[in-house]
Design a protein around this motif. Sequence first.
Motif, PDB file in Angstrom:
ATOM      1  N   LEU A  53     -18.471 -46.250 -18.873  1.00 40.85           N
ATOM      2  CA  LEU A  53     -19.733 -45.524 -19.026  1.00 40.85           C
ATOM      3  C   LEU A  53     -20.353 -45.123 -17.689  1.00 40.85           C
ATOM      4  O   LEU A  53     -21.498 -44.664 -17.647  1.00 40.85           O
ATOM      5  CB  LEU A  53     -20.732 -46.388 -19.813  1.00 40.85           C
ATOM      6  CG  LEU A  53     -20.247 -46.942 -21.152  1.00 40.85           C
ATOM      7  CD1 LEU A  53     -21.349 -47.754 -21.829  1.00 40.85           C
ATOM      8  CD2 LEU A  53     -19.772 -45.830 -22.068  1.00 40.85           C
ATOM      9  N   MET A  54     -19.599 -45.274 -16.614  1.00 39.91           N
ATOM     10  CA  MET A  54     -20.155 -45.004 -15.292  1.00 39.91           C
ATOM     11  C   MET A  54     -20.337 -43.511 -15.027  1.00 39.91           C
ATOM     12  O   MET A  54     -21.271 -43.101 -14.334  1.00 39.91           O
ATOM     13  CB  MET A  54     -19.249 -45.602 -14.217  1.00 39.91           C
ATOM     14  CG  MET A  54     -19.242 -47.119 -14.184  1.00 39.91           C
ATOM     15  SD  MET A  54     -20.878 -47.802 -13.838  1.00 39.91           S
ATOM     16  CE  MET A  54     -21.082 -47.248 -12.155  1.00 39.91           C
ATOM     17  N   SER A  59     -26.330 -39.244 -17.745  1.00 38.41           N
ATOM     18  CA  SER A  59     -26.938 -39.734 -16.505  1.00 38.41           C
ATOM     19  C   SER A  59     -26.671 -38.816 -15.321  1.00 38.41           C
ATOM     20  O   SER A  59     -27.089 -39.112 -14.196  1.00 38.41           O
ATOM     21  CB  SER A  59     -26.409 -41.142 -16.198  1.00 38.41           C
ATOM     22  OG  SER A  59     -24.998 -41.131 -16.070  1.00 38.41           O
ATOM     23  N   GLY A  60     -25.960 -37.716 -15.570  1.00 44.48           N
ATOM     24  CA  GLY A  60     -25.653 -36.799 -14.484  1.00 44.48           C
ATOM     25  C   GLY A  60     -24.642 -37.332 -13.503  1.00 44.48           C
ATOM     26  O   GLY A  60     -24.612 -36.909 -12.342  1.00 44.48           O
ATOM     27  N   THR A  61     -23.812 -38.277 -13.965  1.00 45.14           N
ATOM     28  CA  THR A  61     -22.845 -38.906 -13.052  1.00 45.14           C
ATOM     29  C   THR A  61     -21.408 -38.514 -13.363  1.00 45.14           C
ATOM     30  O   THR A  61     -20.473 -39.164 -12.886  1.00 45.14           O
ATOM     31  CB  THR A  61     -22.973 -40.441 -13.114  1.00 45.14           C
ATOM     32  OG1 THR A  61     -22.806 -40.870 -14.472  1.00 45.14           O
ATOM     33  CG2 THR A  61     -24.330 -40.896 -12.584  1.00 45.14           C
ATOM     34  N   GLU A  62     -21.217 -37.479 -14.187  1.00 42.31           N
ATOM     35  CA  GLU A  62     -19.856 -37.060 -14.490  1.00 42.31           C
ATOM     36  C   GLU A  62     -19.167 -36.593 -13.204  1.00 42.31           C
ATOM     37  O   GLU A  62     -19.816 -36.131 -12.272  1.00 42.31           O
ATOM     38  CB  GLU A  62     -19.821 -35.951 -15.550  1.00 42.31           C
ATOM     39  CG  GLU A  62     -20.454 -34.634 -15.131  1.00 42.31           C
ATOM     40  CD  GLU A  62     -21.921 -34.535 -15.468  1.00 42.31           C
ATOM     41  OE1 GLU A  62     -22.383 -33.423 -15.743  1.00 42.31           O
ATOM     42  OE2 GLU A  62     -22.604 -35.581 -15.446  1.00 42.31           O
ATOM     43  N   ARG A  63     -17.865 -36.723 -13.182  1.00 34.91           N
ATOM     44  CA  ARG A  63     -17.110 -36.399 -11.974  1.00 34.91           C
ATOM     45  C   ARG A  63     -17.145 -34.899 -11.694  1.00 34.91           C
ATOM     46  O   ARG A  63     -16.995 -34.083 -12.595  1.00 34.91           O
ATOM     47  CB  ARG A  63     -15.661 -36.863 -12.117  1.00 34.91           C
ATOM     48  CG  ARG A  63     -15.507 -38.373 -12.247  1.00 34.91           C
ATOM     49  CD  ARG A  63     -14.043 -38.747 -12.307  1.00 34.91           C
ATOM     50  NE  ARG A  63     -13.858 -40.146 -12.605  1.00 34.91           N
ATOM     51  CZ  ARG A  63     -13.884 -41.126 -11.707  1.00 34.91           C
ATOM     52  NH1 ARG A  63     -14.109 -40.838 -10.442  1.00 34.91           N
ATOM     53  NH2 ARG A  63     -13.696 -42.386 -12.071  1.00 34.91           N
ATOM     54  N   ALA A  64     -17.322 -34.581 -10.427  1.00 36.46           N
ATOM     55  CA  ALA A  64     -17.251 -33.180  -9.979  1.00 36.46           C
ATOM     56  C   ALA A  64     -16.080 -33.066  -9.009  1.00 36.46           C
ATOM     57  O   ALA A  64     -15.902 -33.917  -8.130  1.00 36.46           O
ATOM     58  CB  ALA A  64     -18.553 -32.774  -9.301  1.00 36.46           C
ATOM     59  N   HIS A  86     -18.075 -37.014 -21.890  1.00 34.13           N
ATOM     60  CA  HIS A  86     -18.752 -36.242 -22.930  1.00 34.13           C
ATOM     61  C   HIS A  86     -18.570 -36.780 -24.347  1.00 34.13           C
ATOM     62  O   HIS A  86     -19.307 -36.373 -25.249  1.00 34.13           O
ATOM     63  CB  HIS A  86     -18.265 -34.787 -22.899  1.00 34.13           C
ATOM     64  CG  HIS A  86     -18.757 -34.011 -21.724  1.00 34.13           C
ATOM     65  ND1 HIS A  86     -18.218 -34.150 -20.466  1.00 34.13           N
ATOM     66  CD2 HIS A  86     -19.748 -33.086 -21.609  1.00 34.13           C
ATOM     67  CE1 HIS A  86     -18.853 -33.332 -19.625  1.00 34.13           C
ATOM     68  NE2 HIS A  86     -19.768 -32.676 -20.295  1.00 34.13           N
ATOM     69  N   ALA A  87     -17.610 -37.682 -24.567  1.00 28.97           N
ATOM     70  CA  ALA A  87     -17.336 -38.149 -25.929  1.00 28.97           C
ATOM     71  C   ALA A  87     -18.561 -38.841 -26.521  1.00 28.97           C
ATOM     72  O   ALA A  87     -19.303 -39.539 -25.823  1.00 28.97           O
ATOM     73  CB  ALA A  87     -16.145 -39.096 -25.927  1.00 28.97           C
ATOM     74  N   VAL A  88     -18.740 -38.664 -27.824  1.00 29.28           N
ATOM     75  CA  VAL A  88     -19.869 -39.281 -28.535  1.00 29.28           C
ATOM     76  C   VAL A  88     -19.473 -40.629 -29.119  1.00 29.28           C
ATOM     77  O   VAL A  88     -20.247 -41.585 -29.076  1.00 29.28           O
ATOM     78  CB  VAL A  88     -20.374 -38.343 -29.653  1.00 29.28           C
ATOM     79  CG1 VAL A  88     -21.454 -39.023 -30.487  1.00 29.28           C
ATOM     80  CG2 VAL A  88     -20.894 -37.038 -29.069  1.00 29.28           C
TER      81      VAL A  88
END
Length: 228
Positions: A53-54, A59-64, A86-88
Amino acid sequence: MQAQDVMISPVVTVGPNATVRQVAKILLERHISAVPVVDADNNILGIVTEGDLMHRTESGTERAYAWWLRLLIGDAQMAADYVKSHAVKVEDIMTREVVTATPETPLNDIAMLLEKHQIKRVPIVNKQGQLVGIVSRANLLQAVASARPKLEISLPDSIIRKKFLEEIRKQPWAHTFNLNATVQNGVVDIWGFAPSAAERTAIRVAAKAIPGVVMVNDHLLETPAFVY
């Protein structure tokens, strides 16, 4: 000791249709760092940890990824990362290949599993594959902290020397070809050869662990000295 002697039971679990948000709340409210995912019969399907969940879009922490990094990691890895962020439902982010053990598994084997797979906990399942408990690194520390000292009986000097030399000679790392020890009034003087600081420390630890030893004097050399 075995897994059943230290495991947490019953275990907080969720079903595969639980949402990521629900799991996040459970981890926070229960002060735990992972939750197994089980079916209606309590068979383990996977596990979700804090690490899963990191990197979340909430939380705006998805990998870029920079353009050059996209070339290196490939489309498949980026797609997998998109699912994680993004998975629910937890069934889409859980780790499915879960390392497990049985209630009778010795704690030494549990420790080896944690180290080998670089994980922080091992779910415990019965013969039917149903989840019955979980053992974490913290539970192993609890076993150490709660251990009761063995009843110590001071041994005669001759027995101390005998036990020390027997213990060292059983160890594959020890250079015992001219290792010797003298013992007087519980004071052990160790003589011989040890090529590394780690081996010297291990030899001293072996001596200190013998009941009746009050002091250990290390006279070990870094290069061999033939005395016979």
